[in-house]
Design a protein around this motif. Sequence first.
Motif, mmCIF file in Angstrom:
data_model
loop_
_atom_site.group_PDB
_atom_site.id
_atom_site.type_symbol
_atom_site.label_atom_id
_atom_site.label_comp_id
_atom_site.label_asym_id
_atom_site.label_seq_id
_atom_site.Cartn_x
_atom_site.Cartn_y
_atom_site.Cartn_z
ATOM 1 N N SER A 48 0.793 -1.235 0.000
ATOM 2 C CA SER A 48 0.000 0.000 0.000
ATOM 3 C C SER A 48 0.822 1.281 0.000
ATOM 4 N N ASP A 49 2.103 1.186 -0.273
ATOM 5 C CA ASP A 49 2.975 2.357 -0.194
ATOM 6 C C ASP A 49 3.205 3.064 -1.525
ATOM 7 N N GLY A 50 2.519 2.627 -2.590
ATOM 8 C CA GLY A 50 2.711 3.240 -3.899
ATOM 9 C C GLY A 50 3.836 2.633 -4.706
ATOM 10 N N ASP A 51 4.592 1.727 -4.097
ATOM 11 C CA ASP A 51 5.682 1.049 -4.805
ATOM 12 C C ASP A 51 5.195 -0.264 -5.403
ATOM 13 N N ALA A 52 5.766 -0.635 -6.531
ATOM 14 C CA ALA A 52 5.502 -1.947 -7.112
ATOM 15 C C ALA A 52 6.335 -2.965 -6.341
ATOM 16 N N HIS A 53 5.671 -3.990 -5.825
ATOM 17 C CA HIS A 53 6.341 -5.052 -5.078
ATOM 18 C C HIS A 53 6.362 -6.290 -5.960
ATOM 19 N N PHE A 54 7.569 -6.799 -6.201
ATOM 20 C CA PHE A 54 7.758 -7.895 -7.140
ATOM 21 C C PHE A 54 7.821 -9.228 -6.413
ATOM 22 N N TYR A 55 7.134 -10.225 -6.994
ATOM 23 C CA TYR A 55 7.022 -11.556 -6.399
ATOM 24 C C TYR A 55 7.271 -12.610 -7.473
ATOM 25 N N SER A 56 7.566 -13.808 -7.012
ATOM 26 C CA SER A 56 7.655 -14.948 -7.926
ATOM 27 C C SER A 56 6.943 -16.131 -7.297
ATOM 28 N N TYR A 57 6.338 -16.933 -8.155
ATOM 29 C CA TYR A 57 5.589 -18.110 -7.721
ATOM 30 C C TYR A 57 6.025 -19.290 -8.586
ATOM 31 N N ASP A 58 6.327 -20.407 -7.947
ATOM 32 C CA ASP A 58 6.724 -21.616 -8.665
ATOM 33 C C ASP A 58 5.467 -22.335 -9.135
ATOM 34 N N ALA A 59 5.190 -22.219 -10.424
ATOM 35 C CA ALA A 59 4.020 -22.863 -11.027
ATOM 36 C C ALA A 59 4.490 -24.097 -11.786
ATOM 37 N N GLY A 60 4.644 -25.199 -11.068
ATOM 38 C CA GLY A 60 5.060 -26.445 -11.703
ATOM 39 C C GLY A 60 6.427 -26.377 -12.345
ATOM 40 N N GLY A 61 7.373 -25.730 -11.681
ATOM 41 C CA GLY A 61 8.729 -25.633 -12.212
ATOM 42 C C GLY A 61 8.995 -24.360 -12.994
ATOM 43 N N LYS A 62 7.971 -23.588 -13.266
ATOM 44 C CA LYS A 62 8.129 -22.296 -13.941
ATOM 45 C C LYS A 62 8.072 -21.193 -12.899
ATOM 46 N N ASP A 63 9.049 -20.319 -12.904
ATOM 47 C CA ASP A 63 9.104 -19.204 -11.979
ATOM 48 C C ASP A 63 8.290 -18.058 -12.581
ATOM 49 N N LYS A 138 -5.408 -16.287 -7.473
ATOM 50 C CA LYS A 138 -5.610 -17.721 -7.639
ATOM 51 C C LYS A 138 -4.419 -18.347 -8.358
ATOM 52 N N VAL A 139 -4.058 -19.530 -7.906
ATOM 53 C CA VAL A 139 -2.949 -20.268 -8.515
ATOM 54 C C VAL A 139 -3.187 -20.479 -10.009
ATOM 55 N N GLY A 140 -4.426 -20.754 -10.376
ATOM 56 C CA GLY A 140 -4.753 -20.947 -11.794
ATOM 57 C C GLY A 140 -4.459 -19.713 -12.627
ATOM 58 N N ASP A 141 -4.707 -18.530 -12.059
ATOM 59 C CA ASP A 141 -4.406 -17.296 -12.780
ATOM 60 C C ASP A 141 -2.904 -17.091 -12.926
ATOM 61 N N LEU A 142 -2.145 -17.442 -11.904
ATOM 62 C CA LEU A 142 -0.682 -17.374 -12.003
ATOM 63 C C LEU A 142 -0.159 -18.371 -13.036
ATOM 64 N N ALA A 143 -0.665 -19.594 -12.983
ATOM 65 C CA ALA A 143 -0.223 -20.638 -13.919
ATOM 66 C C ALA A 143 -0.544 -20.258 -15.368
#
Length: 149
Positions: A48-63, A138-143
């Motif tokens: 909520s600070d106005g900064d873009a916060h970057f994340y990664s999620y392991d979707a079946g071996g894909k980052d 949702k995990v499906g949206d990330l995948a």
Amino acid sequence: MKGIQSMVVAAVFVLVLAGSVHAFWGFGGSDSVTAENGVVAIPVSEVSDGDAHFYSYDAGGKDVKFFVMKSNDGIIRAAFDACDVCFAEKKGYTQDGEFLVCNNCGQRFHSSRINEVKGGCNPSPLAREYDAQNVTIKVGDLAAGAGYF
């Protein structure tokens, strides 16, 4: 002696650029997240600070890389750290004030347009929901975005 001075100057230059490694090679600067019951939850207070916060999620071996931010209009937005045009370069975006900048082509996108505009070099929208406590994805949206990475 001149060779040593050149190496010192080069080393300092590299260290200065190290903080921007994401901008040059599209890695670093992201926090790894996991899912619970098919959903990734990120505290609203974290984004909520106005900064873009970057994340990664392991979707079946894909980052799968993405970012979440609260734009100046008060809306929490999320997008993949990729677009339909430059994704193959795997460079993603960096933030410059209220703009996200493509690290490959340099195009700038106002944060209030994230999740609003699709296609081209715009950050590819990522479905999200949020309440007072959490942003949920949702995990499906990330995948579904794994092909960008």
